[in-house]
Write a protein that holds these residues in place. Sequence first.
Motif, PDB file in Angstrom:
ATOM      1  N   GLU A   1       0.860  -1.172   0.000  1.00 19.59           N
ATOM      2  CA  GLU A   1       0.000   0.000   0.000  1.00 19.59           C
ATOM      3  C   GLU A   1       0.906   1.234   0.000  1.00 19.59           C
ATOM      4  OE1 GLU A   1      -3.351   2.050   2.867  1.00 19.59           O
ATOM      5  OE2 GLU A   1      -2.858  -0.051   3.138  1.00 19.59           O
ATOM      6  N   ILE A   2       0.699   2.132  -0.986  1.00 17.47           N
ATOM      7  CA  ILE A   2       1.496   3.349  -1.101  1.00 17.47           C
ATOM      8  C   ILE A   2       0.583   4.530  -0.818  1.00 17.47           C
ATOM      9  CG2 ILE A   2       2.876   4.792  -2.635  1.00 17.47           C
ATOM     10  CD1 ILE A   2       3.561   2.213  -4.150  1.00 17.47           C
ATOM     11  N   ILE A   3       0.982   5.376   0.142  1.00 14.77           N
ATOM     12  CA  ILE A   3       0.203   6.572   0.514  1.00 14.77           C
ATOM     13  C   ILE A   3       1.073   7.769   0.190  1.00 14.77           C
ATOM     14  CG2 ILE A   3      -0.919   7.823   2.363  1.00 14.77           C
ATOM     15  CD1 ILE A   3      -1.264   5.098   3.777  1.00 14.77           C
ATOM     16  N   PRO A   4       0.678   8.573  -0.841  1.00 14.93           N
ATOM     17  CA  PRO A   4       1.487   9.746  -1.186  1.00 14.93           C
ATOM     18  C   PRO A   4       1.279  10.871  -0.166  1.00 14.93           C
ATOM     19  CG  PRO A   4      -0.425   9.658  -2.597  1.00 14.93           C
ATOM     20  CD  PRO A   4      -0.465   8.414  -1.773  1.00 14.93           C
ATOM     21  N   PRO A   5       2.282  11.745  -0.004  1.00 15.00           N
ATOM     22  CA  PRO A   5       2.133  12.869   0.925  1.00 15.00           C
ATOM     23  C   PRO A   5       1.165  13.923   0.364  1.00 15.00           C
ATOM     24  CG  PRO A   5       4.228  13.013  -0.189  1.00 15.00           C
ATOM     25  CD  PRO A   5       3.604  11.734  -0.633  1.00 15.00           C
ATOM     26  N   GLN A   6       0.610  14.738   1.263  1.00 15.27           N
ATOM     27  CA  GLN A   6      -0.292  15.790   0.828  1.00 15.27           C
ATOM     28  C   GLN A   6       0.501  16.882   0.135  1.00 15.27           C
ATOM     29  OE1 GLN A   6      -2.546  17.182   4.111  1.00 15.27           O
ATOM     30  NE2 GLN A   6      -4.273  15.874   3.627  1.00 15.27           N
ATOM     31  N   VAL A   7      -0.075  17.406  -0.938  1.00 17.58           N
ATOM     32  CA  VAL A   7       0.570  18.492  -1.670  1.00 17.58           C
ATOM     33  C   VAL A   7      -0.181  19.778  -1.371  1.00 17.58           C
ATOM     34  CG1 VAL A   7       1.193  19.341  -3.966  1.00 17.58           C
ATOM     35  CG2 VAL A   7       1.247  16.905  -3.487  1.00 17.58           C
ATOM     36  N   ASN A   8       0.571  20.821  -0.986  1.00 13.95           N
ATOM     37  CA  ASN A   8      -0.017  22.125  -0.667  1.00 13.95           C
ATOM     38  C   ASN A   8      -0.227  22.884  -1.979  1.00 13.95           C
ATOM     39  OD1 ASN A   8      -0.909  24.421   0.493  1.00 13.95           O
ATOM     40  ND2 ASN A   8       0.975  24.870   1.623  1.00 13.95           N
TER      41      ASN A   8
END
Length: 165
Positions: free
Chosen positions: A155-162
């Motif tokens: 499972e890959i969870i990308p970081p939030q992009v501002n």
Amino acid sequence: MRQPEATVDIQTTPARLEIHTQQGHLSIDNTDWRDALGDGPHLEAMHRIYSTCKQIALQAIAKKVEDGNIMAAIHTRRNAIAELAVESTNDVDNFQFMYMGDASYDNIDIRYQPATVHIQVQQGQVDMDVQVNRPEIQYYRGKLDIYLSDYPSVEIIPPQVNLKI
């Protein structure tokens, strides 16, 4: 399959420690201190007086010769007898016997013999008797159960992009 815990039998002999001591010895010698105060041995005081008598006698003879030389110097025109009379009143402390010992910070001798200590040690002992129990295995021939507890997955969870500019 299972294996019972090992059977352990432990026998111990405690260690033994024996300590024997003798008392230390402290000796204090203050004879030099008492001698410096004038309260020392009588024979030593007499010996000091006796050993300084020759020197004091020589000083007295030298003083008499000096006084005679002053009186013989008539040509100086001074009153030799009056000078010697004045000087004789100041010479009261010239001849003193020192019967006391030397005063010093090291007049008291202190000696200490430390105590002797004898230590005897008997080592302790540990006797272990270990019996390993054999594993108990139960199986049935031809029966095999294979299963997975978890299915493999990533499972890959990308970081939030501002996105605010």
